[in-house]
Structures are given as C-alpha cells and as structure tokens.
Motif scaffolding. Structure first.
Motif, PDB file in Angstrom:
ATOM      1  N   GLY A  53      48.539 -43.978  91.618  1.00  0.00           N
ATOM      2  CA  GLY A  53      48.683 -42.534  91.607  1.00  0.00           C
ATOM      3  C   GLY A  53      48.950 -41.936  92.970  1.00  0.00           C
ATOM      4  N   ASN A  54      48.585 -40.673  93.098  1.00  0.00           N
ATOM      5  CA  ASN A  54      48.828 -39.929  94.329  1.00  0.00           C
ATOM      6  C   ASN A  54      47.507 -39.653  95.051  1.00  0.00           C
ATOM      7  OD1 ASN A  54      47.707 -37.697  92.887  1.00  0.00           O
ATOM      8  ND2 ASN A  54      49.721 -37.229  92.046  1.00  0.00           N
ATOM      9  N   SER A  55      47.427 -38.534  95.760  1.00  0.00           N
ATOM     10  CA  SER A  55      46.238 -38.234  96.553  1.00  0.00           C
ATOM     11  C   SER A  55      44.987 -38.035  95.712  1.00  0.00           C
ATOM     12  CB  SER A  55      46.482 -36.985  97.406  1.00  0.00           C
ATOM     13  OG  SER A  55      46.856 -35.894  96.588  1.00  0.00           O
ATOM     14  N   LEU A  56      45.139 -37.667  94.450  1.00  0.00           N
ATOM     15  CA  LEU A  56      43.981 -37.512  93.583  1.00  0.00           C
ATOM     16  C   LEU A  56      43.300 -38.856  93.355  1.00  0.00           C
ATOM     17  CD1 LEU A  56      45.474 -35.029  90.953  1.00  0.00           C
ATOM     18  CD2 LEU A  56      43.967 -34.500  92.892  1.00  0.00           C
ATOM     19  N   THR A  57      44.108 -39.911  93.242  1.00  0.00           N
ATOM     20  CA  THR A  57      43.579 -41.267  93.117  1.00  0.00           C
ATOM     21  C   THR A  57      43.112 -41.790  94.466  1.00  0.00           C
ATOM     22  OG1 THR A  57      44.905 -41.838  91.166  1.00  0.00           O
ATOM     23  CG2 THR A  57      44.193 -43.661  92.572  1.00  0.00           C
ATOM     24  N   ALA A  58      43.886 -41.509  95.508  1.00  0.00           N
ATOM     25  CA  ALA A  58      43.561 -42.014  96.844  1.00  0.00           C
ATOM     26  C   ALA A  58      42.252 -41.442  97.367  1.00  0.00           C
ATOM     27  CB  ALA A  58      44.699 -41.692  97.817  1.00  0.00           C
ATOM     28  N   GLY A  59      41.873 -40.251  96.868  1.00  0.00           N
ATOM     29  CA  GLY A  59      40.652 -39.606  97.357  1.00  0.00           C
ATOM     30  C   GLY A  59      40.897 -38.846  98.639  1.00  0.00           C
ATOM     31  N   TYR A  60      41.957 -38.067  98.643  1.00  0.00           N
ATOM     32  CA  TYR A  60      42.358 -37.295  99.819  1.00  0.00           C
ATOM     33  C   TYR A  60      41.184 -36.514 100.399  1.00  0.00           C
ATOM     34  CZ  TYR A  60      44.736 -33.677 102.571  1.00  0.00           C
ATOM     35  OH  TYR A  60      45.122 -32.836 103.574  1.00  0.00           O
ATOM     36  N   GLY A  61      40.988 -36.650 101.715  1.00  0.00           N
ATOM     37  CA  GLY A  61      39.950 -35.909 102.406  1.00  0.00           C
ATOM     38  C   GLY A  61      38.560 -36.509 102.311  1.00  0.00           C
ATOM     39  N   LEU A  62      38.431 -37.654 101.621  1.00  0.00           N
ATOM     40  CA  LEU A  62      37.130 -38.280 101.417  1.00  0.00           C
ATOM     41  C   LEU A  62      37.151 -39.717 101.913  1.00  0.00           C
ATOM     42  CD1 LEU A  62      36.569 -37.132  97.713  1.00  0.00           C
ATOM     43  CD2 LEU A  62      35.721 -35.987  99.780  1.00  0.00           C
ATOM     44  N   ASP A  63      35.984 -40.310 102.001  1.00  0.00           N
ATOM     45  CA  ASP A  63      35.900 -41.741 102.249  1.00  0.00           C
ATOM     46  C   ASP A  63      36.364 -42.496 101.012  1.00  0.00           C
ATOM     47  OD1 ASP A  63      34.866 -41.343 104.773  1.00  0.00           O
ATOM     48  OD2 ASP A  63      32.769 -41.468 104.105  1.00  0.00           O
ATOM     49  N   PHE A 188      43.248 -34.469  80.485  1.00  0.00           N
ATOM     50  CA  PHE A 188      43.412 -33.720  81.736  1.00  0.00           C
ATOM     51  C   PHE A 188      42.482 -34.346  82.765  1.00  0.00           C
ATOM     52  CE2 PHE A 188      42.616 -29.447  84.062  1.00  0.00           C
ATOM     53  CZ  PHE A 188      43.548 -29.784  85.042  1.00  0.00           C
ATOM     54  N   LEU A 189      43.049 -34.996  83.765  1.00  0.00           N
ATOM     55  CA  LEU A 189      42.271 -35.723  84.753  1.00  0.00           C
ATOM     56  C   LEU A 189      41.229 -34.845  85.435  1.00  0.00           C
ATOM     57  CD1 LEU A 189      41.972 -38.445  86.331  1.00  0.00           C
ATOM     58  CD2 LEU A 189      43.512 -37.443  88.044  1.00  0.00           C
ATOM     59  N   LEU A 190      41.582 -33.589  85.710  1.00  0.00           N
ATOM     60  CA  LEU A 190      40.711 -32.693  86.463  1.00  0.00           C
ATOM     61  C   LEU A 190      39.906 -31.745  85.577  1.00  0.00           C
ATOM     62  CD1 LEU A 190      43.088 -31.765  89.430  1.00  0.00           C
ATOM     63  CD2 LEU A 190      41.351 -33.566  89.334  1.00  0.00           C
ATOM     64  N   GLU A 191      39.710 -32.128  84.320  1.00  0.00           N
ATOM     65  CA  GLU A 191      38.907 -31.316  83.417  1.00  0.00           C
ATOM     66  C   GLU A 191      37.511 -31.105  84.001  1.00  0.00           C
ATOM     67  OE1 GLU A 191      38.192 -28.891  80.437  1.00  0.00           O
ATOM     68  OE2 GLU A 191      40.041 -30.082  80.381  1.00  0.00           O
ATOM     69  N   GLY A 192      37.078 -29.836  84.071  1.00  0.00           N
ATOM     70  CA  GLY A 192      35.770 -29.522  84.611  1.00  0.00           C
ATOM     71  C   GLY A 192      35.722 -29.431  86.129  1.00  0.00           C
ATOM     72  N   ASN A 200      35.992 -28.471  94.788  1.00  0.00           N
ATOM     73  CA  ASN A 200      37.261 -28.783  95.424  1.00  0.00           C
ATOM     74  C   ASN A 200      37.184 -28.525  96.921  1.00  0.00           C
ATOM     75  OD1 ASN A 200      39.527 -29.326  93.241  1.00  0.00           O
ATOM     76  ND2 ASN A 200      38.198 -27.729  92.405  1.00  0.00           N
ATOM     77  N   LEU A 201      38.019 -29.229  97.659  1.00  0.00           N
ATOM     78  CA  LEU A 201      38.110 -28.995  99.086  1.00  0.00           C
ATOM     79  C   LEU A 201      38.687 -27.604  99.337  1.00  0.00           C
ATOM     80  CD1 LEU A 201      39.503 -32.482 100.215  1.00  0.00           C
ATOM     81  CD2 LEU A 201      37.116 -31.721 100.085  1.00  0.00           C
ATOM     82  N   GLU A 202      38.820 -27.242 100.591  1.00  0.00           N
ATOM     83  CA  GLU A 202      39.284 -25.891 100.924  1.00  0.00           C
ATOM     84  C   GLU A 202      40.684 -25.601 100.401  1.00  0.00           C
ATOM     85  OE1 GLU A 202      38.925 -25.154 105.068  1.00  0.00           O
ATOM     86  OE2 GLU A 202      36.730 -25.307 105.097  1.00  0.00           O
ATOM     87  N   ASP A 203      41.485 -26.653 100.170  1.00  0.00           N
ATOM     88  CA  ASP A 203      42.835 -26.419  99.653  1.00  0.00           C
ATOM     89  C   ASP A 203      42.828 -25.986  98.196  1.00  0.00           C
ATOM     90  OD1 ASP A 203      42.287 -28.767  98.272  1.00  0.00           O
ATOM     91  OD2 ASP A 203      43.700 -29.993  99.399  1.00  0.00           O
ATOM     92  N   GLY A 204      41.692 -26.128  97.530  1.00  0.00           N
ATOM     93  CA  GLY A 204      41.587 -25.704  96.136  1.00  0.00           C
ATOM     94  C   GLY A 204      42.235 -26.658  95.162  1.00  0.00           C
ATOM     95  N   ILE A 205      42.681 -27.813  95.632  1.00  0.00           N
ATOM     96  CA  ILE A 205      43.425 -28.758  94.792  1.00  0.00           C
ATOM     97  C   ILE A 205      42.717 -30.102  94.679  1.00  0.00           C
ATOM     98  CG2 ILE A 205      45.579 -30.053  94.554  1.00  0.00           C
ATOM     99  CD1 ILE A 205      47.012 -27.736  95.899  1.00  0.00           C
ATOM    100  N   HIS A 206      42.225 -30.596  95.810  1.00  0.00           N
ATOM    101  CA  HIS A 206      41.653 -31.942  95.832  1.00  0.00           C
ATOM    102  C   HIS A 206      40.148 -31.899  95.634  1.00  0.00           C
ATOM    103  CE1 HIS A 206      45.499 -32.415  98.039  1.00  0.00           C
ATOM    104  NE2 HIS A 206      45.522 -33.556  97.375  1.00  0.00           N
ATOM    105  N   PRO A 207      39.601 -32.736  94.735  1.00  0.00           N
ATOM    106  CA  PRO A 207      38.171 -32.726  94.450  1.00  0.00           C
ATOM    107  C   PRO A 207      37.318 -33.140  95.647  1.00  0.00           C
ATOM    108  CG  PRO A 207      39.387 -33.827  92.693  1.00  0.00           C
ATOM    109  CD  PRO A 207      40.339 -33.637  93.833  1.00  0.00           C
TER     110      PRO A 207
END
Length: 228
Positions: A53-63, A188-192, A200-207
C-alpha cells in the motif's frame, strides 16, 4: 522482542506524493520511509501476509512498530499463528506506482496479499477508470504469479473535493472490484478513524498510533476469516 524480530519492513522508495500532500505544502516536510532488508530471519515454516500500500500502510509519521501491519503481527503471534506480516507500504504510492513495482515484490512467495492503494489517486483526481484498471491489473498479476494467493482489497473513501460524482464512484469502485474478482473486501480501511482529529496526525489524514490500532481491528475483522 519476538515480534520485532519476526516483523520485517519490506520495501521503501523515494516518495512521489504522500497522502498528506497538503501537510507538505504547509510545513515543507518530506516523507521519510524506513528501509530494512527482507533477507533476515523469516522462519521457513511461516506463511507470508504482504501488506501492499501507501503511507497508510507504511505508518507515515510513526515508528514502524506502530503501523497496523506490525500490530497485526502482534495479534498473529499472540494467537500462535505462523504468519509473517510484511509491510510493503510506500508513502506517496499511486496505483500506477504500485503496478510498476509489484512484479519485483512478487518474487517472494505470498500467501495473503492485502492491496491498499488508490487514496493518492483520488486526492490527485486521477480518472477513476485508470485507477480501476491499475487495481485490476495488480489483482491479475498476483493471481497469475500464484493462483493460491488469497487477496484482500481495502476499501477507501476520499473527501468531496473532486465533486460528488467522483467521490461516490470512487467509494463504490472497491466493492465492485471485490465482487467481480470474488475477493475479500475491507469496506473502509479508516472506519472509525477518518474525520476524528484525536485519531489523526495534524494533517488530518494519517492515523496516530491510537488510530492505527483501530485500523488494525478493521483489517483483522476480515483477515481472520481469510486465515481460517
């Protein structure tokens, strides 16, 4: 420690555009994706779950250990299931980029393939037919490589920036593809998680790390049935 040794962060690439493109524009930050070799000690008796996947799978902004594929690995280990979860998420990945790198990724044996792509296409306004065709080609490539591989498609939704028609068609593209190919679907991957500032992080997109735990549960609700 067992989980950290078992979990392997599979692939990293220079980003094209992240799901948080708006955050980059505001803060001038660039996406960074950790790199770790897959040639390390994956047990030969383990089966493989590849999260592509993309950054949602990669865990953008997290360890790495906070991203949902690592959390899935924790769940697998706690249940004594011999599966190795591989995080093949690349920040900024589009379906076109995913299609280009998929052949190389499939050089290894994959028992379960979780396809999480399309969000960046939607944020860019890429024609839906192009996105749909790319997703279909990736499904076909996986099946051609190994017909026994079980495929899970993760549904995604996008903000209404591109107009109501585009947003609606984008949402229903995933269940239609899942039905056509007779594959499992995470509705929906981001349900809830989506739309909740606390998750979400400050960008409002990444968990956030807490948001990723909910994403893990969304994935597990479907994955557990595929593993039976």
């Amino acid at each position: 420690m067992q989980t950290i040794l078992k979990f392997r962060y599979f692939l990293a690439l220079l980003c094209i555009i992240s799901c948080g493109d708006s955050q980059e524009k505001k803060g001038g930050e660039k996406n960074e994706t950790s790199v770790e070799s897959v040639t390390s000690n994956i047990k030969t008796e383990d089966k493989t779950i590849l999260f592509f996947g993309n950054s949602l799978t990669a865990g953008y902004g997290l360890d790495t250990e906070e991203a949902f594929p690592a959390l899935i690995q924790n769940r697998l280990d706690s249940l004594g299931l011999n599966y190795t979860a591989i995080n093949s998420g690349v920040s900024g990945e589009t379906t076109s980029g995913g299609l280009n790198r998929l052949g190389w990724v499939l050089n290894q044996k994959v028992d379960v393939f979780v396809l999480e792509l399309g969000a960046n296409d939607g944020l860019r306004g890429i024609p839906l037919q192009e996105t749909k065709n790319n997703l279909q080609q990736m499904i076909d490539l996986v099946r051609n490589k190994n017909p026994e591989t079980k495929i899970i498609l993760t549904g995604m939704q996008i903000p209404p920036n591109m107009g109501a028609d585009y947003t609606t068609e984008f949402k229903y593209m995933y269940p239609k593809l899942a039905e056509k190919n007779n594959i499992a679907l995470i509705p929906f991957l981001l349900e809830g998680v989506a739309g909740n500032p606390e998750l979400n992080l400050e960008d409002g997109i990444h968990p956030t790390a807490e948001g990723q735990k909910i994403v893990r549960d969304n994935v597990w609700s479907v994955l557990k049935n595929v593993l039976k």
